[in-house]
Write an enzyme that holds these catalytic residues in place. Structure first.
Site, short mmCIF file in Angstrom:
data_model
loop_
_atom_site.label_atom_id
_atom_site.label_comp_id
_atom_site.label_asym_id
_atom_site.label_seq_id
_atom_site.Cartn_x
_atom_site.Cartn_y
_atom_site.Cartn_z
N GLY A 127 -10.69 -4.51 11.09
CA GLY A 127 -9.31 -4.48 10.64
C GLY A 127 -8.79 -5.89 10.41
N GLY A 164 -11.98 -14.01 10.26
CA GLY A 164 -11.35 -15.33 10.38
C GLY A 164 -11.03 -15.68 11.82
N TYR A 165 -11.24 -14.71 12.73
CA TYR A 165 -11.10 -14.95 14.16
C TYR A 165 -12.47 -14.74 14.79
CZ TYR A 165 -6.08 -14.63 13.40
OH TYR A 165 -4.80 -14.86 12.95
N GLU A 193 -22.65 -1.69 9.12
CA GLU A 193 -22.72 -0.61 8.12
C GLU A 193 -23.28 -1.12 6.80
OE1 GLU A 193 -20.00 -2.05 9.18
OE2 GLU A 193 -18.72 -2.53 7.48
N HIS A 239 -20.83 -6.82 10.07
CA HIS A 239 -20.63 -5.45 9.61
C HIS A 239 -21.96 -4.72 9.51
CE1 HIS A 239 -16.35 -5.10 8.86
NE2 HIS A 239 -16.41 -6.41 8.75
N ASN A 295 -16.97 -10.58 7.34
CA ASN A 295 -15.62 -10.85 6.85
C ASN A 295 -14.71 -11.01 8.04
OD1 ASN A 295 -13.03 -10.83 5.89
ND2 ASN A 295 -13.02 -8.65 5.37
N CYS A 299 -16.45 -5.97 14.41
CA CYS A 299 -15.61 -7.04 13.89
C CYS A 299 -14.32 -7.18 14.67
CB CYS A 299 -15.42 -6.85 12.38
SG CYS A 299 -15.15 -8.44 11.58
N LEU A 300 -13.17 -6.76 14.13
CA LEU A 300 -11.94 -6.77 14.94
C LEU A 300 -12.19 -6.02 16.25
CD1 LEU A 300 -8.72 -7.33 14.86
CD2 LEU A 300 -8.60 -4.90 14.34
N GLN A 303 -13.54 -8.18 18.88
CA GLN A 303 -12.51 -9.11 19.36
C GLN A 303 -11.55 -8.40 20.31
OE1 GLN A 303 -10.93 -10.33 15.58
NE2 GLN A 303 -12.82 -11.30 14.93
N SER A 336 -9.81 -5.03 5.80
CA SER A 336 -9.70 -6.27 6.58
C SER A 336 -9.17 -7.44 5.74
CB SER A 336 -11.05 -6.65 7.19
OG SER A 336 -11.43 -5.68 8.13
N GLY A 374 -6.30 -9.33 10.42
CA GLY A 374 -5.37 -10.09 11.24
C GLY A 374 -5.86 -10.43 12.63
N1 GLN Z 1 -13.43 -7.49 9.30
C1 GLN Z 1 -12.67 -7.57 10.38
O1 GLN Z 1 -12.58 -6.66 11.19
C2 GLN Z 1 -11.86 -8.82 10.55
C3 GLN Z 1 -11.44 -9.04 11.97
C4 GLN Z 1 -10.26 -10.00 12.11
N2 GLN Z 1 -9.13 -9.53 11.39
C5 GLN Z 1 -10.68 -11.37 11.65
O2 GLN Z 1 -10.28 -11.81 10.60
O3 GLN Z 1 -11.44 -12.00 12.35
#
Ligand code: GLN
Length: 358
Positions: free
Chosen positions: A216, A287-288, A327, A325, A285, A243-244, A247, A45, A218
């Site tokens: 993941g 940023g979105y 895990e 996360h 971790n 996480c991603l 979203q 990520s 971005g």
């Molecule tokens: N760790 C992730 O899956 C990050 C999710 C997404 N890329 C974000 O920055 O928000």
């Protein structure tokens, strides 16, 4: 001493000590994690980002592959107050530029004030400020990396834990941390790791008990194929995401996501479960974030610091997601029961799919 320059968006250049040579560019972010630097540095990520550690000493317990989340380092470059020889050597071997002897309090304050920003890095015996500025010039914003999934996903499906007698998981690999797969295998699941752009036919051929969208790098809006998969399978197959993944599920079901100013990165982010009233400590971790969950998802957990959604449940379908996360690598381990909940949801579906005996 090797020269090292970091050019920040806006053109301000700071100088540090070069620890691993090279030039790089990426979105400048920070983590407050005081442990788990191997896990962070190998977390897919972090692709296309430059990672600043706010904790002042990084590398004090060495570098061991067993703690890696993937087979390479993902941040484009690393900034710190002090990197040990072990970490500096590892980053040099990986070709990832590293700079220390920076006042990371200033760097973090800049990011908090201005938001995650573009930056350019130049480290080496003959580099100049101009080299760092040239990198900055070429730096793209995270959302402009429109096919970033291709940089971090498997190319072909991979089956892990074949023949395990637990649930069958279709894990869409948008840059999955290794410990997510391990957490599922430890619970006896058979995990089919599918490329980030897998088709509905690819998923159908696995006949999964749960469709699981990974973490993941971005902007979630750039994962159109995974968004389509959720829309295609929801209602028929339970859906989970980390996480991603959270979203993407929200985007697929009529919700919206937005970029945060500087995100959440660390190992002590407090999360409140709205039903139980319990607070757990989490590794994060991102940023979105999910902005509006839409009509099909209910927010079940929130971040205590800023109220952003940390957990979603399906209102009319079997769906569970987490923004943090679960895990828990490197920990804290408050949240591992997420995997039990996901597999219990998958098991119910598996039971329903078995025809009743006459
Ligand atoms: N760790 C992730 O899956 C990050 C999710 C997404 N890329 C974000 O920055 O928000």
């Amino acid at each position: 001493m090797t020269e090292a320059y970091v050019a920040l968006e806006g053109g301000h250049v700071i100088e540090g000590r070069g620890r691993a040579p090279g030039t790089a560019r990426g979105e400048l972010v920070f983590t407050t994690a005081y442990t788990g630097y191997e896990e962070s540095l190998t977390d897919p990520s972090y692709e296309e980002q430059v990672l600043t550690f706010s904790y002042p000493l990084i590398g004090n317990y060495g570098v061991r592959e067993e703690r890696f989340e993937d087979d390479r380092v993902h941040p484009r470059a690393v900034l710190a107050k002090e990197l040990t020889e072990d970490v500096a050597d590892w980053l040099a071997e990986e070709g990832v530029p590293a700079v220390d002897h920076l006042d990371t309090r200033d760097v973090v304050t800049d990011i908090r004030d201005e938001g995650a920003m573009k930056c350019g890095i130049a480290v080496g015996d003959d580099v100049t400020e101009a080299d760092a500025l040239e990198q900055l010039e070429q730096c793209k914003g995270m959302s402009e990396h429109t096919d970033i999934g291709s940089q971090v996903s498997v190319d072909e499906p991979v089956v892990r834990g074949e023949g395990n007698d637990g649930e069958t998981v279709a894990l869409v690999d948008c840059g999955a941390k290794g410990s997510i797969v391990d957490s599922l295998l430890a619970r006896d699941a058979e995990v089919h790791v599918l490329p980030y752009d897998a088709t509905p036919e690819d998923v159908a051929s696995v006949d999964p008990d749960v469709l699981f969208i990974s973490n993941g790098p971005g902007d979630p809006a750039n994962y159109g194929a995974a968004i389509d998969l959720v829309q295609e399978f929801v209602g028929e197959t339970p859906v989970a995401g980390i996480c991603l993944g959270q979203q993407i599920v929200a985007e697929a079901l009529g919700g919206t996501t937005e970029k945060m100013d500087f995100g959440h990165r660390g190992v002590n982010q407090p999360v409140l479960d709205l039903e139980s009233g319990q607070v757990v400590m989490t590794t994060q971790n991102h940023g979105y974030t999910v902005d509006e969950p839409g009509d099909h998802l209910e927010v079940t957990q929130i971040n205590v610091n800023d109220d952003t959604p940390e957990g979603l449940d399906g209102i009319d379908h079997d769906i569970i997601t987490r923004q943090y996360h679960p895990e828990a690598n490197p920990g804290p381990e408050d949240t591992l029961d997420f995997f039990d909940d996901v597999l219990a949801m998958a098991d119910e579906r598996a039971q329903r799919a078995v025809p009743a005996d006459d």
